[in-house]
Scaffold this motif. Structure first.
Motif, PDB file in Angstrom:
ATOM      1  N   ALA A  78      35.423  27.459  44.766  1.00  0.00           N
ATOM      2  CA  ALA A  78      35.474  26.421  45.781  1.00  0.00           C
ATOM      3  C   ALA A  78      34.972  25.110  45.191  1.00  0.00           C
ATOM      4  O   ALA A  78      34.236  25.106  44.201  1.00  0.00           O
ATOM      5  N   PRO A  79      35.346  23.987  45.795  1.00  0.00           N
ATOM      6  CA  PRO A  79      34.887  22.697  45.279  1.00  0.00           C
ATOM      7  C   PRO A  79      33.368  22.637  45.181  1.00  0.00           C
ATOM      8  O   PRO A  79      32.660  22.956  46.136  1.00  0.00           O
ATOM      9  N   GLY A  80      32.872  22.242  44.018  1.00  0.00           N
ATOM     10  CA  GLY A  80      31.448  22.099  43.815  1.00  0.00           C
ATOM     11  C   GLY A  80      30.683  23.394  43.669  1.00  0.00           C
ATOM     12  O   GLY A  80      29.446  23.367  43.659  1.00  0.00           O
ATOM     13  N   LYS A  81      31.372  24.506  43.567  1.00  0.00           N
ATOM     14  CA  LYS A  81      30.710  25.797  43.465  1.00  0.00           C
ATOM     15  C   LYS A  81      31.150  26.543  42.215  1.00  0.00           C
ATOM     16  O   LYS A  81      32.175  26.235  41.615  1.00  0.00           O
ATOM     17  N   GLN A  82      30.351  27.524  41.847  1.00  0.00           N
ATOM     18  CA  GLN A  82      30.677  28.369  40.712  1.00  0.00           C
ATOM     19  C   GLN A  82      31.793  29.342  41.073  1.00  0.00           C
ATOM     20  O   GLN A  82      31.955  29.716  42.233  1.00  0.00           O
ATOM     21  N   ARG A  83      32.530  29.751  40.080  1.00  0.00           N
ATOM     22  CA  ARG A  83      33.532  30.779  40.289  1.00  0.00           C
ATOM     23  C   ARG A  83      32.836  32.103  40.593  1.00  0.00           C
ATOM     24  O   ARG A  83      31.840  32.448  39.962  1.00  0.00           O
ATOM     25  N   GLU A  84      33.360  32.825  41.559  1.00  0.00           N
ATOM     26  CA  GLU A  84      32.765  34.084  41.946  1.00  0.00           C
ATOM     27  C   GLU A  84      33.811  35.187  41.999  1.00  0.00           C
ATOM     28  O   GLU A  84      34.986  34.942  42.289  1.00  0.00           O
ATOM     29  N   LEU A  85      33.365  36.384  41.735  1.00  0.00           N
ATOM     30  CA  LEU A  85      34.218  37.551  41.882  1.00  0.00           C
ATOM     31  C   LEU A  85      34.323  37.896  43.358  1.00  0.00           C
ATOM     32  O   LEU A  85      33.312  38.079  44.035  1.00  0.00           O
ATOM     33  N   VAL A  86      35.537  37.997  43.851  1.00  0.00           N
ATOM     34  CA  VAL A  86      35.778  38.287  45.255  1.00  0.00           C
ATOM     35  C   VAL A  86      36.033  39.771  45.476  1.00  0.00           C
ATOM     36  O   VAL A  86      35.506  40.376  46.413  1.00  0.00           O
ATOM     37  N   ALA A  87      36.869  40.349  44.638  1.00  0.00           N
ATOM     38  CA  ALA A  87      37.255  41.740  44.795  1.00  0.00           C
ATOM     39  C   ALA A  87      37.676  42.293  43.451  1.00  0.00           C
ATOM     40  O   ALA A  87      38.133  41.555  42.580  1.00  0.00           O
ATOM     41  N   SER A  88      37.534  43.586  43.290  1.00  0.00           N
ATOM     42  CA  SER A  88      37.950  44.240  42.064  1.00  0.00           C
ATOM     43  C   SER A  88      38.613  45.564  42.392  1.00  0.00           C
ATOM     44  O   SER A  88      38.373  46.152  43.449  1.00  0.00           O
ATOM     45  N   ILE A  89      39.433  46.011  41.469  1.00  0.00           N
ATOM     46  CA  ILE A  89      40.111  47.286  41.645  1.00  0.00           C
ATOM     47  C   ILE A  89      40.271  47.938  40.288  1.00  0.00           C
ATOM     48  O   ILE A  89      40.642  47.291  39.319  1.00  0.00           O
ATOM     49  N   THR A  90      39.975  49.216  40.223  1.00  0.00           N
ATOM     50  CA  THR A  90      40.067  49.946  38.973  1.00  0.00           C
ATOM     51  C   THR A  90      41.442  50.555  38.805  1.00  0.00           C
ATOM     52  O   THR A  90      42.280  50.533  39.712  1.00  0.00           O
ATOM     53  N   THR A  91      41.665  51.130  37.638  1.00  0.00           N
ATOM     54  CA  THR A  91      42.918  51.835  37.400  1.00  0.00           C
ATOM     55  C   THR A  91      43.056  53.047  38.299  1.00  0.00           C
ATOM     56  O   THR A  91      44.167  53.536  38.507  1.00  0.00           O
ATOM     57  N   GLU A  92      41.932  53.536  38.823  1.00  0.00           N
ATOM     58  CA  GLU A  92      41.939  54.664  39.751  1.00  0.00           C
ATOM     59  C   GLU A  92      41.966  54.209  41.206  1.00  0.00           C
ATOM     60  O   GLU A  92      41.761  55.023  42.106  1.00  0.00           O
ATOM     61  N   TYR A  93      42.197  52.935  41.425  1.00  0.00           N
ATOM     62  CA  TYR A  93      42.347  52.339  42.746  1.00  0.00           C
ATOM     63  C   TYR A  93      41.047  52.271  43.533  1.00  0.00           C
ATOM     64  O   TYR A  93      41.069  52.092  44.757  1.00  0.00           O
TER      65      TYR A  93
ATOM     66  N   THR B 107      37.904  50.252  44.799  1.00  0.00           N
ATOM     67  CA  THR B 107      37.773  48.828  45.095  1.00  0.00           C
ATOM     68  C   THR B 107      36.354  48.449  45.455  1.00  0.00           C
ATOM     69  O   THR B 107      35.569  49.270  45.936  1.00  0.00           O
ATOM     70  N   ASN B 108      36.032  47.188  45.220  1.00  0.00           N
ATOM     71  CA  ASN B 108      34.765  46.598  45.618  1.00  0.00           C
ATOM     72  C   ASN B 108      35.007  45.168  46.059  1.00  0.00           C
ATOM     73  O   ASN B 108      35.928  44.513  45.579  1.00  0.00           O
ATOM     74  N   TYR B 109      34.143  44.688  46.956  1.00  0.00           N
ATOM     75  CA  TYR B 109      34.292  43.357  47.519  1.00  0.00           C
ATOM     76  C   TYR B 109      32.945  42.663  47.612  1.00  0.00           C
ATOM     77  O   TYR B 109      31.910  43.301  47.819  1.00  0.00           O
ATOM     78  N   VAL B 110      32.992  41.356  47.483  1.00  0.00           N
ATOM     79  CA  VAL B 110      31.802  40.577  47.771  1.00  0.00           C
ATOM     80  C   VAL B 110      31.541  40.662  49.277  1.00  0.00           C
ATOM     81  O   VAL B 110      32.470  40.791  50.081  1.00  0.00           O
ATOM     82  N   ASP B 111      30.270  40.634  49.656  1.00  0.00           N
ATOM     83  CA  ASP B 111      29.911  40.857  51.052  1.00  0.00           C
ATOM     84  C   ASP B 111      30.627  39.918  52.015  1.00  0.00           C
ATOM     85  O   ASP B 111      30.984  40.316  53.131  1.00  0.00           O
TER      86      ASP B 111
END
Length: 114
Positions: free
Chosen positions: A40-55, A57-61
């Motif tokens: 976002a403008p003026g903010k650091q890049r953040e991880l929002v969601a991830s997915i493994t090869t085994e499907y 998943t994880n999400y930022v709160d």
């Protein structure tokens, strides 16, 4: 080397939905654990969601219950379904490998505004 191209962003009102796509070109074996990131403008890049090869998943709160990450390995594509969008979701969204990043692409702009 693998290239990642994001698409699907746009302007949407609060409460609306968008689906982002990340298309990867290159050998299929390179399409490992993936993540969606945003800046976002003026903010650091953040991880929002991830997915493994085994499907797995994880999400930022801040997006839990609203965003869903998925992948189609046959298409070398990762998706981010975004529902109930909020103004705070406004950012440039990028995809990349969860580990061992490749150079960042252009991303796709998501703007949530009334």
């Amino acid at each position: 080397q693998v290239r990642l191209v994001e698409s699907g962003g746009g302007l949407v009102q609060p409460g609306g939905s968008l689906r982002l796509s990340c298309a990867a070109s290159g050998r299929a074996s390179s399409f490992t654990d993936m993540g969606w990131y945003r800046q976002a403008p003026g903010k650091q890049r953040e991880l929002v969601a991830s997915i493994t090869t085994e499907y797995s998943t994880n999400y930022v709160d801040s997006v839990k219950g609203r965003f869903t990450i998925s992948r189609d390995n046959a298409k070398n594509t990762v998706y981010l379904q975004m529902n109930s969008l909020k103004p705070d979701d406004t950012a440039v969204y990028y995809c990349n490998f969860y580990r061992n990043w490749v150079p960042w692409g252009q991303g796709t702009q998501v703007t949530v505004s009334s």
